[in-house]
Design an enzyme around this catalytic site. Structure first.
Site, PDB file in Angstrom:
ATOM      1  N   ARG A 123       0.815  -1.233   0.000  1.00  0.00           N
ATOM      2  CA  ARG A 123       0.000   0.000   0.000  1.00  0.00           C
ATOM      3  C   ARG A 123       0.842   1.273   0.000  1.00  0.00           C
ATOM      4  NH1 ARG A 123      -2.592  -3.129   3.935  1.00  0.00           N
ATOM      5  NH2 ARG A 123      -4.400  -4.209   3.105  1.00  0.00           N
ATOM      6  N   LYS A 145       2.375  11.426 -11.355  1.00  0.00           N
ATOM      7  CA  LYS A 145       1.533  10.550 -12.182  1.00  0.00           C
ATOM      8  C   LYS A 145       2.318   9.267 -12.435  1.00  0.00           C
ATOM      9  CE  LYS A 145      -1.401  13.774 -14.744  1.00  0.00           C
ATOM     10  NZ  LYS A 145      -1.743  14.291 -16.081  1.00  0.00           N
ATOM     11  N   GLU A 187       8.989  19.237 -24.774  1.00  0.00           N
ATOM     12  CA  GLU A 187       8.327  19.535 -23.494  1.00  0.00           C
ATOM     13  C   GLU A 187       8.944  20.774 -22.836  1.00  0.00           C
ATOM     14  OE1 GLU A 187       5.613  18.003 -22.464  1.00  0.00           O
ATOM     15  OE2 GLU A 187       5.622  16.092 -23.528  1.00  0.00           O
ATOM     16  N   LYS A 229       6.553  23.363 -13.875  1.00  0.00           N
ATOM     17  CA  LYS A 229       5.684  22.203 -13.623  1.00  0.00           C
ATOM     18  C   LYS A 229       5.329  22.113 -12.133  1.00  0.00           C
ATOM     19  CE  LYS A 229       4.455  17.525 -14.314  1.00  0.00           C
ATOM     20  NZ  LYS A 229       4.504  16.305 -15.082  1.00  0.00           N
ATOM     21  N   GLU A 239      -5.253  17.185 -11.281  1.00  0.00           N
ATOM     22  CA  GLU A 239      -5.760  17.644 -12.572  1.00  0.00           C
ATOM     23  C   GLU A 239      -7.262  17.881 -12.585  1.00  0.00           C
ATOM     24  OE1 GLU A 239      -3.601  16.024 -15.930  1.00  0.00           O
ATOM     25  OE2 GLU A 239      -5.287  16.466 -17.236  1.00  0.00           O
ATOM     26  N   ARG A 243      -3.979  22.003 -14.059  1.00  0.00           N
ATOM     27  CA  ARG A 243      -2.935  21.058 -14.513  1.00  0.00           C
ATOM     28  C   ARG A 243      -3.142  20.642 -15.969  1.00  0.00           C
ATOM     29  NH1 ARG A 243       0.012  16.151 -11.139  1.00  0.00           N
ATOM     30  NH2 ARG A 243       1.294  15.435 -12.861  1.00  0.00           N
ATOM     31  N   ASN A 247      -0.981  19.802 -20.792  1.00  0.00           N
ATOM     32  CA  ASN A 247      -1.268  18.992 -21.984  1.00  0.00           C
ATOM     33  C   ASN A 247      -1.313  19.823 -23.260  1.00  0.00           C
ATOM     34  OD1 ASN A 247      -1.482  16.457 -20.709  1.00  0.00           O
ATOM     35  ND2 ASN A 247      -3.446  17.098 -19.860  1.00  0.00           N
ATOM     36  N   HIS A 250      -0.948  18.201 -26.626  1.00  0.00           N
ATOM     37  CA  HIS A 250      -1.040  16.756 -26.401  1.00  0.00           C
ATOM     38  C   HIS A 250      -2.281  16.113 -27.013  1.00  0.00           C
ATOM     39  CE1 HIS A 250       2.322  17.534 -23.820  1.00  0.00           C
ATOM     40  NE2 HIS A 250       2.353  16.328 -23.307  1.00  0.00           N
ATOM     41  N   HIS A 254      -1.532  13.033 -29.063  1.00  0.00           N
ATOM     42  CA  HIS A 254      -2.007  11.672 -28.780  1.00  0.00           C
ATOM     43  C   HIS A 254      -2.714  11.078 -30.000  1.00  0.00           C
ATOM     44  CE1 HIS A 254      -1.945  12.528 -24.188  1.00  0.00           C
ATOM     45  NE2 HIS A 254      -0.815  12.002 -24.605  1.00  0.00           N
ATOM     46  N   HIS A 267       6.702  10.479 -28.447  1.00  0.00           N
ATOM     47  CA  HIS A 267       5.714  11.350 -27.808  1.00  0.00           C
ATOM     48  C   HIS A 267       6.042  12.842 -28.037  1.00  0.00           C
ATOM     49  CE1 HIS A 267       2.894  12.712 -24.766  1.00  0.00           C
ATOM     50  NE2 HIS A 267       3.872  13.324 -24.138  1.00  0.00           N
TER      51      HIS A 267
HETATM   52  P1  NAD Z   1      11.697   5.955 -22.396  1.00  0.00           P
HETATM   53  O1  NAD Z   1      11.630   5.762 -20.949  1.00  0.00           O
HETATM   54  O2  NAD Z   1      11.199   4.863 -23.280  1.00  0.00           O
HETATM   55  O3  NAD Z   1      13.196   6.315 -22.801  1.00  0.00           O
HETATM   56  C1  NAD Z   1      13.519   6.541 -24.157  1.00  0.00           C
HETATM   57  C2  NAD Z   1      14.698   5.672 -24.604  1.00  0.00           C
HETATM   58  O4  NAD Z   1      15.913   6.224 -24.081  1.00  0.00           O
HETATM   59  C3  NAD Z   1      14.648   4.238 -24.099  1.00  0.00           C
HETATM   60  O5  NAD Z   1      15.147   3.385 -25.076  1.00  0.00           O
HETATM   61  C4  NAD Z   1      15.563   4.277 -22.893  1.00  0.00           C
HETATM   62  O6  NAD Z   1      16.087   3.016 -22.546  1.00  0.00           O
HETATM   63  C5  NAD Z   1      16.638   5.207 -23.383  1.00  0.00           C
HETATM   64  N1  NAD Z   1      17.397   5.908 -22.346  1.00  0.00           N
HETATM   65  C6  NAD Z   1      16.938   6.429 -21.197  1.00  0.00           C
HETATM   66  N2  NAD Z   1      17.906   7.132 -20.596  1.00  0.00           N
HETATM   67  C7  NAD Z   1      19.008   7.023 -21.361  1.00  0.00           C
HETATM   68  C8  NAD Z   1      20.318   7.563 -21.257  1.00  0.00           C
HETATM   69  N3  NAD Z   1      20.661   8.387 -20.276  1.00  0.00           N
HETATM   70  N4  NAD Z   1      21.212   7.235 -22.211  1.00  0.00           N
HETATM   71  C9  NAD Z   1      20.846   6.422 -23.259  1.00  0.00           C
HETATM   72  N5  NAD Z   1      19.609   5.918 -23.423  1.00  0.00           N
HETATM   73  C10 NAD Z   1      18.700   6.237 -22.479  1.00  0.00           C
HETATM   74  O7  NAD Z   1      10.898   7.268 -22.859  1.00  0.00           O
HETATM   75  P2  NAD Z   1      10.695   8.714 -22.192  1.00  0.00           P
HETATM   76  O8  NAD Z   1      10.519   9.626 -23.319  1.00  0.00           O
HETATM   77  O9  NAD Z   1      11.706   9.002 -21.163  1.00  0.00           O
HETATM   78  O10 NAD Z   1       9.302   8.548 -21.425  1.00  0.00           O
HETATM   79  C11 NAD Z   1       8.115   8.221 -22.109  1.00  0.00           C
HETATM   80  C12 NAD Z   1       7.146   7.653 -21.104  1.00  0.00           C
HETATM   81  O11 NAD Z   1       6.876   8.624 -20.119  1.00  0.00           O
HETATM   82  C13 NAD Z   1       5.810   7.258 -21.708  1.00  0.00           C
HETATM   83  O12 NAD Z   1       5.453   5.987 -21.215  1.00  0.00           O
HETATM   84  C14 NAD Z   1       4.852   8.323 -21.191  1.00  0.00           C
HETATM   85  O13 NAD Z   1       3.537   7.834 -21.023  1.00  0.00           O
HETATM   86  C15 NAD Z   1       5.485   8.689 -19.889  1.00  0.00           C
HETATM   87  N6  NAD Z   1       5.166  10.036 -19.417  1.00  0.00           N
HETATM   88  C16 NAD Z   1       4.722  10.176 -18.160  1.00  0.00           C
HETATM   89  C17 NAD Z   1       4.453  11.432 -17.654  1.00  0.00           C
HETATM   90  C18 NAD Z   1       4.036  11.577 -16.236  1.00  0.00           C
HETATM   91  O14 NAD Z   1       3.649  12.675 -15.827  1.00  0.00           O
HETATM   92  N7  NAD Z   1       4.137  10.549 -15.425  1.00  0.00           N
HETATM   93  C19 NAD Z   1       4.637  12.568 -18.442  1.00  0.00           C
HETATM   94  C20 NAD Z   1       5.102  12.392 -19.742  1.00  0.00           C
HETATM   95  C21 NAD Z   1       5.365  11.125 -20.226  1.00  0.00           C
HETATM   96  N1  GLY Z   2       2.549  15.321 -18.159  1.00  0.00           N
HETATM   97  C1  GLY Z   2       1.359  15.979 -17.733  1.00  0.00           C
HETATM   98  C2  GLY Z   2       1.180  16.029 -16.275  1.00  0.00           C
HETATM   99  O1  GLY Z   2       2.045  15.646 -15.511  1.00  0.00           O
HETATM  100  O2  GLY Z   2       0.142  16.443 -15.821  1.00  0.00           O
END
Ligand code: NAD
Ligand code: GLY
Length: 362
Positions: A123, A145, A187, A229, A239, A243, A247, A250, A254, A267
């Site tokens: 939990r 998130k 971003e 942020k 949100e 918040r 987006n 986005h 999306h 993305h």
């Molecule tokens: P990712 O985590 O897939 O990383 C992108 C690529 O870079 C991967 O192949 C990873 O292994 C590689 N990588 C990571 N760090 C590295 C480094 N230092 N050197 C070399 N390679 C490296 O993608 P991302 O763009 O970081 O994140 C996308 C994800 O984040 C999606 O699932 C999306 O839904 C999520 N997201 C969440 C939020 C949130 O608020 N929680 C906001 C935006 C996106």
């Molecule tokens: N990436 C959008 C949020 O964190 O609300």
């Protein structure tokens, strides 16, 4: 040697937490001692990032701690309930108790999954983010998130769960592939557009330093992005209102990701095209000038980001996919537009005709 260049706080009462931005922070013994309290640690990473950074992180942890390393397969397609379950299997097998600390070492995929695992395990246990992509450093590691994907929808199963600390290490960006770096920059640009005109002007001038991955410039851009942020999250953690401005770009983004199949467009690339559309719509409503639209287009091109959606996507396809957006309320599409550079607003009065004109005129 590790150096903290900036410290920020996400202000959420008793769940407030620090964001440290600097060099070699993921291997900073003092920071890790401060935020890893119990005697057990779970480090979750993936098979791309772990070979680069896992050993140094592990060595920097107090050697009296019991450490479980979990190395997931890389890729959005593994952000699933099955992978989550494999995390729990390892943690249960290694007898982690409620005082354990989960550390996410990786991009947004690892961060979102580790955060959700930490929210669910017994939990809720301690959780630290060590984001290693630009996108994760300025967006996904901040704000709580967490989620995994369901075959029928992205990020559909998750929780709001804030970390205890975020360690943002600019050095890890040196190994990031150029396309991932550019996607994260979308971003960064977003924060200037939606809330910080002077930061946006700085980006227009100093983008070459950022693209050269100069450490001080990166730290500055990450600090401004996270500060923007953090302010929005502090005002509206779940949100319910403001918040949603995070987006910006986005909804169209999306739709592009869904139409093209996840992984085809990154993305951030889809968001860049979405921001251009939102900017053009803001201009059509007289809220920003045609020169400002051109300025954004030039900036995105400089970063090597797309400035329009794929040509093969029809207006009908857009309307259908945008209608499924999470921000649709009572059948009304809500979009984020700019009232001016540095000032975003949520609107729900954009007609289908306006959208069709915009999409067909792209
Ligand atoms: P990712 O985590 O897939 O990383 C992108 C690529 O870079 C991967 O192949 C990873 O292994 C590689 N990588 C990571 N760090 C590295 C480094 N230092 N050197 C070399 N390679 C490296 O993608 P991302 O763009 O970081 O994140 C996308 C994800 O984040 C999606 O699932 C999306 O839904 C999520 N997201 C969440 C939020 C949130 O608020 N929680 C906001 C935006 C996106
Ligand atoms: N990436 C959008 C949020 O964190 O609300």
């Amino acid at each position: 040697m590790s150096v903290i260049m900036h410290t920020l706080h996400v202000e959420l009462g008793e769940r407030s937490y620090p964001l440290y931005i600097g060099r070699d922070l993921f291997a900073d013994r003092e920071l890790l001692r401060r935020h890893v309290s119990g005697s057990q640690v779970v480090i979750v990473s993936n098979d791309t990032v772990a070979p680069l950074y896992m050993d140094r992180l592990r060595e920097a942890l107090d050697d009296r701690k019991t450490v479980t390393e979990i190395i997931l397969p890389d890729g959005e397609q593994h952000k699933s309930l099955e992978t989550l379950s494999s995390i729990f299997d390892r943690v249960m097998t290694d007898n982690h108790n409620r005082t354990t600390t989960f550390i996410a070492l990786g991009g947004g995929v690892v961060g979102d999954m580790t955060g959700f695992a930490a929210a669910c395990y017994q939990r809720g246990v301690n959780f630290i983010q060590i984001p290693t992509t630009l996108l994760a450093q300025v967006d996904s590691s901040v704000g709580g998130k967490t989620a995994v994907n369901h075959p029928l929808g992205k990020n559909m199963i998750g929780a709001f769960f804030q970390p205890q600390a975020v360690l943002i290490d600019t050095q890890t960006l040196q190994t990031l592939p150029p396309r991932e770096f550019a996607a994260g920059m979308a971003e960064v640009i977003k924060y200037g557009l939606i809330g910080d005109a002077s930061f946006y002007r700085w980006l227009l001038e100093d983008m070459p330093r950022l693209l050269a991955r100069e450490e001080a410039a990166l730290a500055e851009a990450i600090e401004c992005s996270c500060a923007n942020k953090a302010k929005v999250v502090a005002a509206d953690e779940r949100e319910g209102g403001v918040r949603a401005i995070l987006n910006f770009g986005h909804t169209v983004g999306h739709a592009i990701e869904t139409a093209q199949g996840y992984g085809s467009w990154l993305h951030g690339e889809a968001v860049a095209a979405g921001m251009m559309m939102a900017m053009r719509l803001s201009a059509a409503r007289g809220q920003v000038s045609p020169d400002e639209v051109m300025q954004l287009e030039t900036l995105l091109r400089q970063v090597n980001l797309p400035v329009a959606p794929p040509k093969e996507m029809s207006a009908e396809q857009f309307l259908e996919l945008m209608g499924r957006d999470k921000k649709v309320v009572d059948g009304r599409l809500r979009l984020i537009l700019l009232r001016a550079i540095g000032a975003a607003e949520v609107v729900d009065d954009v007609s289908s005709e306006e959208l069709v004109t915009l999409i067909e005129g792209r």
